[in-house]
Design a protein around this motif. Structure first.
Motif, short mmCIF file in Angstrom:
data_model
loop_
_atom_site.label_atom_id
_atom_site.label_comp_id
_atom_site.label_asym_id
_atom_site.label_seq_id
_atom_site.Cartn_x
_atom_site.Cartn_y
_atom_site.Cartn_z
N PRO A 1 0.85 -1.19 0.00
CA PRO A 1 0.00 0.00 0.00
C PRO A 1 0.88 1.23 0.00
O PRO A 1 2.10 1.15 0.19
N LYS A 2 0.29 2.38 -0.19
CA LYS A 2 1.06 3.63 -0.13
C LYS A 2 1.44 3.92 1.33
O LYS A 2 0.60 3.88 2.22
N ILE A 3 2.73 4.20 1.53
CA ILE A 3 3.25 4.52 2.86
C ILE A 3 3.99 5.85 2.77
O ILE A 3 4.87 6.01 1.91
N VAL A 4 3.65 6.78 3.64
CA VAL A 4 4.38 8.05 3.72
C VAL A 4 5.11 8.08 5.06
O VAL A 4 4.48 7.99 6.12
N TYR A 5 6.42 8.18 5.00
CA TYR A 5 7.23 8.27 6.21
C TYR A 5 7.81 9.68 6.31
O TYR A 5 8.25 10.26 5.31
N VAL A 6 7.84 10.21 7.54
CA VAL A 6 8.40 11.55 7.75
C VAL A 6 9.48 11.48 8.82
O VAL A 6 9.26 10.94 9.91
N ALA A 7 10.64 12.03 8.50
CA ALA A 7 11.76 12.12 9.45
C ALA A 7 11.93 13.59 9.86
O ALA A 7 11.64 14.50 9.09
N ARG A 8 12.43 13.78 11.08
CA ARG A 8 12.69 15.13 11.60
C ARG A 8 13.98 15.10 12.42
O ARG A 8 14.28 14.08 13.05
N ASN A 9 14.70 16.19 12.42
CA ASN A 9 15.93 16.26 13.19
C ASN A 9 15.69 15.78 14.63
O ASN A 9 14.80 16.27 15.31
N VAL B 1 16.82 7.21 16.05
CA VAL B 1 17.67 7.35 14.86
C VAL B 1 17.53 6.12 13.97
O VAL B 1 17.37 6.23 12.75
N LYS B 2 17.55 4.94 14.57
CA LYS B 2 17.36 3.71 13.79
C LYS B 2 15.97 3.63 13.19
O LYS B 2 15.77 3.03 12.13
N HIS B 3 14.99 4.23 13.86
CA HIS B 3 13.62 4.27 13.34
C HIS B 3 13.61 4.86 11.94
O HIS B 3 13.04 4.29 10.99
N ALA B 4 14.27 6.01 11.79
CA ALA B 4 14.32 6.68 10.48
C ALA B 4 15.26 5.95 9.52
O ALA B 4 14.93 5.78 8.33
N ALA B 5 16.42 5.53 10.00
CA ALA B 5 17.39 4.88 9.12
C ALA B 5 16.85 3.58 8.54
O ALA B 5 17.08 3.27 7.37
N ASP B 6 16.12 2.81 9.36
CA ASP B 6 15.54 1.56 8.86
C ASP B 6 14.50 1.82 7.78
O ASP B 6 14.42 1.09 6.79
N PHE B 7 13.70 2.86 7.98
CA PHE B 7 12.69 3.15 6.96
C PHE B 7 13.32 3.69 5.69
O PHE B 7 12.85 3.43 4.58
N LEU C 1 25.62 10.36 18.95
CA LEU C 1 24.73 9.20 18.81
C LEU C 1 24.28 9.04 17.36
O LEU C 1 24.24 7.93 16.83
N ILE C 2 23.94 10.16 16.72
CA ILE C 2 23.51 10.12 15.31
C ILE C 2 24.64 9.58 14.44
O ILE C 2 24.41 8.72 13.57
N ARG C 3 25.86 10.06 14.65
CA ARG C 3 27.00 9.58 13.86
C ARG C 3 27.19 8.07 14.05
O ARG C 3 27.41 7.32 13.08
N SER D 1 25.24 3.93 6.82
CA SER D 1 24.00 4.30 6.11
C SER D 1 24.22 5.60 5.35
O SER D 1 24.99 6.47 5.79
N ASP D 2 23.55 5.74 4.21
CA ASP D 2 23.64 7.00 3.47
C ASP D 2 22.50 7.94 3.83
O ASP D 2 22.32 8.98 3.21
N PHE D 3 21.74 7.60 4.86
CA PHE D 3 20.67 8.49 5.31
C PHE D 3 21.24 9.68 6.07
O PHE D 3 22.19 9.54 6.83
N LYS D 4 20.66 10.85 5.83
CA LYS D 4 21.06 12.07 6.54
C LYS D 4 19.82 12.85 6.95
O LYS D 4 18.88 12.99 6.16
N TYR D 5 19.84 13.34 8.17
CA TYR D 5 18.77 14.24 8.60
C TYR D 5 18.97 15.61 8.01
O TYR D 5 20.09 16.03 7.69
N ARG D 6 17.90 16.37 7.89
CA ARG D 6 17.98 17.78 7.53
C ARG D 6 18.33 18.58 8.78
O ARG D 6 17.98 18.21 9.89
N GLU D 7 19.00 19.69 8.59
CA GLU D 7 19.31 20.60 9.71
C GLU D 7 18.30 21.74 9.75
O GLU D 7 17.71 22.08 8.74
#
Length: 331
Positions: A157-165, A205-211, A317-319, A325-331
């Motif tokens: 199904p359609k899934i929308v995931y949102v990450a935040r700093n 952090v893993k929550h966002a990186a896994d998604f 902790l983020i580092r 992973s090539d995931f990066k949060y926005r600042e």
């Protein structure tokens, strides 16, 4: 299947609340699942901290029937969930402002695991409520990849995931944990819990990186950033419309952007989730006037509310947790 590691009283007693007790780690043991690709066999999604009550319902959620016409909004708490729910629901439902103004967002986009982590409150069975929703369903969840229904990856199904700093998430979650979950500890207790990944739904952090890992090769997942929504909402609206297979005029999108502005959302009684504040306040015998579910909605608010040493520790902790992973949060 799941494995549960009960956390000792010494590990978690500072982080518990009257409604979230006996914290434990929930680990998934059977991965990959149907619908996984080759990359998924090389890693295991992270565990999640939940109250022991969750054990009663983990398999029900894992085996939930998923439909192709479902729309799922998944986030770590306080990452822009409510904002995204309203945005996606309106885009999917042909900008039906009339219904949005009369039917509460909690009814239009149901919170799957709502009653699975809250004890001492007489909440309805939120899993059953999702199962009984008329299709197409809009469903909200804060669960990480490991705990979500396994059919999400095969039915698609359609899934929308949102990450935040994470530092802004921590700031907002700290107030939320106090006023909605009944947390009675000191600020330092909560911040320590975040850094030790002992607050419910952690590790964040893993929550966002896994998604992010799951989203890279899957067209049924749209990965958004809260900061992009704040800085270029019109651009995000266009992206969501494409993802949902919808097309609207510039004028229609401008009206939607105005509807979704923070001030309008904050004062929108059918979409600002203030009803949750009222319910929690009544259960705790407090005044609901003390807290607004939608507080500031800013980028970088953590700078005025969190200690500098916490910010530095969170950066480390983020580092550590994004290593490889090539995931990066926005600042």
């Amino acid at each position: 299947m799941f494995h549960y590691r009960r956390l000792s009283r010494g590990e978690v007693e500072r982080f518990e609340t009257p409604y979230n007790e006996n914290l434990l780690e929930v680990h998934l043991t059977d991965w990959p699942v149907d619908g996984s690709d080759d990359d998924d066999s090389k890693w295991l999604p992270s565990h999640c901290v939940m109250p022991s009550r969750y054990c009663q319902f983990a398999e029900r959620i894992r085996n939930l029937t998923v439909y192709e016409d479902d729309v799922w909004i998944v986030t770590f708490p306080k990452a822009g969930t409510t904002w995204t729910q309203e945005m996606v629901w309106l885009i999917d439902r042909d900008l039906d402002y009339e219904t949005a103004a009369t039917v509460n967002l909690q009814q239009r986009s149901k919170f799957l695991e709502m009653f699975t982590f809250v004890s001492k409150m007489n909440l309805p069975d939120s899993i059953a409520l999702v199962e009984e929703m008329p299709r197409p369903r809009h469903i909200k969840s804060h669960l990480p990849v490991a705990l979500l229904p396994q059919q999400l990856w095969s039915v698609k199904p359609k899934i929308v995931y949102v990450a935040r700093n994470p530092k802004d998430v921590t700031t907002s979650y700290m107030h939320h944990y106090k006023h909605i979950h009944g947390f009675e500890g000191a600020q330092q207790d909560f911040l320590d819990g975040i850094l030790q990944d002992k607050i419910i739904w952690c590790p964040q952090v893993k929550h966002a990186a896994d998604f992010w890992h799951m989203a890279k090769n899957r067209k049924h997942i749209l990965f958004l950033h809260f900061e992009d929504m704040k800085r270029n909402l019109m651009g995000v609206l266009a992206k969501v419309c494409t993802f949902m297979g919808k097309s609207y005029s510039t004028e229609q999108l401008e009206r939607l952007a105005e509807h979704l502005s923070f001030e309008n959302m904050k004062n929108n009684k059918t979409a600002n989730n203030q009803i949750l504040v009222t319910q929690a306040a009544e259960a705790m015998g407090r005044s609901s006037d003390q807290f607004k579910f939608m507080r500031k909605g800013e980028i970088g608010a953590y700078r005025s509310e969190l200690p500098v040493d916490f910010s530095m520790k969170m950066d480390e902790l983020i580092r550590e947790q994004l290593s490889g992973s090539d995931f990066k949060y926005r600042e």
